[in-house]
Design a protein around this motif. Structure first.
Motif, PDB file in Angstrom:
ATOM      1  N   LEU A  86      20.760  45.141  47.599  1.00 45.51           N
ATOM      2  CA  LEU A  86      19.428  44.932  47.016  1.00 45.51           C
ATOM      3  C   LEU A  86      18.621  44.740  45.039  1.00 45.51           C
ATOM      4  N   GLY A  87      18.108  43.375  45.027  1.00 41.52           N
ATOM      5  CA  GLY A  87      18.551  43.308  43.343  1.00 41.52           C
ATOM      6  C   GLY A  87      16.512  43.165  43.199  1.00 41.52           C
ATOM      7  N   VAL A  88      16.820  43.318  41.381  1.00 44.91           N
ATOM      8  CA  VAL A  88      15.399  44.153  41.301  1.00 44.91           C
ATOM      9  C   VAL A  88      13.852  43.350  42.049  1.00 44.91           C
ATOM     10  N   LEU A  89      14.414  42.087  42.007  1.00 44.31           N
ATOM     11  CA  LEU A  89      12.987  41.773  42.760  1.00 44.31           C
ATOM     12  C   LEU A  89      13.229  41.871  44.679  1.00 44.31           C
ATOM     13  N   GLY A  90      13.807  42.042  45.069  1.00 43.87           N
ATOM     14  CA  GLY A  90      14.460  41.682  46.657  1.00 43.87           C
ATOM     15  C   GLY A  90      13.835  43.525  46.403  1.00 43.87           C
ATOM     16  N   ALA A  91      13.169  44.485  45.830  1.00 45.29           N
ATOM     17  CA  ALA A  91      13.411  46.071  46.481  1.00 45.29           C
ATOM     18  C   ALA A  91      12.137  45.514  46.474  1.00 45.29           C
ATOM     19  N   LEU A  92      11.160  45.018  46.061  1.00 48.49           N
ATOM     20  CA  LEU A  92       9.103  44.584  45.701  1.00 48.49           C
ATOM     21  C   LEU A  92       9.189  44.494  46.740  1.00 48.49           C
ATOM     22  N   ILE A  93      10.489  43.338  47.185  1.00 50.28           N
ATOM     23  CA  ILE A  93       9.392  42.551  48.418  1.00 50.28           C
ATOM     24  C   ILE A  93      10.283  43.347  49.955  1.00 50.28           C
ATOM     25  N   THR A  94      11.194  43.938  49.497  1.00 48.36           N
ATOM     26  CA  THR A  94      11.717  44.769  50.783  1.00 48.36           C
ATOM     27  C   THR A  94      10.320  45.695  50.945  1.00 48.36           C
ATOM     28  N   ALA A  95      10.154  46.626  50.290  1.00 50.14           N
ATOM     29  CA  ALA A  95       8.609  47.880  49.960  1.00 50.14           C
ATOM     30  C   ALA A  95       7.853  47.215  50.601  1.00 50.14           C
ATOM     31  N   GLY A 128      16.204  39.254  49.591  1.00 50.12           N
ATOM     32  CA  GLY A 128      16.126  40.759  48.151  1.00 50.12           C
ATOM     33  C   GLY A 128      17.283  40.734  47.624  1.00 50.12           C
ATOM     34  N   LEU A 129      18.546  39.945  48.167  1.00 49.03           N
ATOM     35  CA  LEU A 129      20.034  40.278  48.214  1.00 49.03           C
ATOM     36  C   LEU A 129      20.172  40.153  46.439  1.00 49.03           C
ATOM     37  N   ASN A 130      20.664  40.951  45.185  1.00 41.68           N
ATOM     38  CA  ASN A 130      21.040  40.879  44.504  1.00 41.68           C
ATOM     39  C   ASN A 130      22.548  39.103  44.144  1.00 41.68           C
ATOM     40  N   ASP A 131      23.144  39.111  42.689  1.00 41.47           N
ATOM     41  CA  ASP A 131      23.458  38.139  43.170  1.00 41.47           C
ATOM     42  C   ASP A 131      25.417  38.205  43.133  1.00 41.47           C
ATOM     43  N   SER A 132      25.490  39.677  43.219  1.00 36.62           N
ATOM     44  CA  SER A 132      26.585  39.570  43.955  1.00 36.62           C
ATOM     45  C   SER A 132      27.039  39.778  45.590  1.00 36.62           C
ATOM     46  N   GLY A 133      25.234  39.836  46.642  1.00 36.29           N
ATOM     47  CA  GLY A 133      25.401  39.467  47.492  1.00 36.29           C
ATOM     48  C   GLY A 133      25.681  40.700  48.134  1.00 36.29           C
ATOM     49  N   LYS A 134      26.164  41.913  47.524  1.00 40.56           N
ATOM     50  CA  LYS A 134      25.946  42.872  48.016  1.00 40.56           C
ATOM     51  C   LYS A 134      25.588  44.129  48.442  1.00 40.56           C
TER      52      LYS A 134
END
Length: 262
Positions: free
Chosen positions: A184-193, A176-182
């Motif tokens: 959630l990313g765009v795809l990560g939001a959907l996966i986490t949901a 789920g993390l974004n490129d910075s690793g800090k």
């Protein structure tokens, strides 16, 4: 991202999370609600959509942790705790604001529910999504605000929260993390949901799947403070489990990540 961005983002994101998540519980359990008795599926998917909305809304601002267990997991993964207190403060405050907004949005339904002679006389065994027999100190609408066990067994309840949070945080760290690793990313939001929906369906039955200390503690405080008629207790004897369990789960998930994936 700056400390102010983190603080504001976590307040907004966690408030939206609780507004929509607590709102779906209120819709399902309160009298005079058009969605009354919609059931557990509605609640699990409502919480999933709440996560998705809040993360997309604030991901670029704060990384959208929205959960102290996620913050702990990322801090352990990176070895950086410098912003953790800011995240925690924003999450608790945001959760309290969200819970208050649920009360405002469902004010008439809370009043109708808590002054209904049937509710007052019978106190059904499962009211407000907190089992009155298992949690006798829980008021009839406490489940709109926070979680409670169906079977009160300390080790089982704690283990369930730990297991559910390990699944959540490990999914965030691995997918789920974004490129910075800090955050959630765009795809990560959907996966986490969808992960949250899955946890609710598969592991939510025993305790109501807090899997987030702020999600439980902030609204529980609001329940204790609100001038709700006949609201009953806030079940503070149980309150430590949905705080400690998810924090332990977040730490364990980070440990698993660092050993197996890093």
């Amino acid at each position: 991202m700056s400390s102010s961005d983190i603080f504001i983002g976590e307040i907004i994101g966690t408030a939206v999370l609780i507004l929509l998540g607590g709102g779906v519980v209120a819709a399902v359990v309160l009298k005079r609600s058009k969605a009354q008795n919609a059931g557990w599926l509605a609640i699990t998917f409502g919480w999933g959509f709440a996560v998705m909305t809040a993360v997309y809304m604030t991901g670029t601002l704060s990384g959208a942790h929205l959960n102290p267990a996620v913050t702990v997991g990322i801090a352990i993964k990176d070895g950086d705790w410098s912003n953790a207190p800011v995240y925690f403060a924003g999450q608790i405050l945001g959760a309290m604001i969200g819970a208050a907004l649920v009360w405002i949005a469902y004010y008439g339904q809370f009043q109708a529910h808590l002054t209904d002679p049937e509710i007052l006389a019978e106190q059904p065994a499962e009211e407000g999504m907190v089992d009155q027999k298992a949690a006798p100190k829980a008021g009839p609408v406490l489940g709109v605000f926070s979680t409670g066990p169906e079977v009160r067994n300390v080790w089982q309840n704690l283990a369930t929260e730990i297991i559910g949070t390990v699944v959540l945080v490990l999914a965030v760290l691995t997918q789920g993390l974004n490129d910075s690793g800090k955050g959630l990313g765009v795809l990560g939001a959907l996966i986490t949901a969808f992960v949250v929906v899955g946890i609710g369906l598969s592991l939510g039955g025993p305790t109501g799947y807090a899997i987030n200390p702020a999600r439980d503690l902030g609204p529980r405080i609001v329940h204790a403070l609100l001038p709700l008629p006949n609201k009953g207790g806030s079940d503070w004897g149980y309150a430590w489990i949905p705080v400690v369990g998810p924090l332990v789960g977040g730490a364990l998930a980070a440990g698993i990540y660092n050993i197996a994936f890093a």
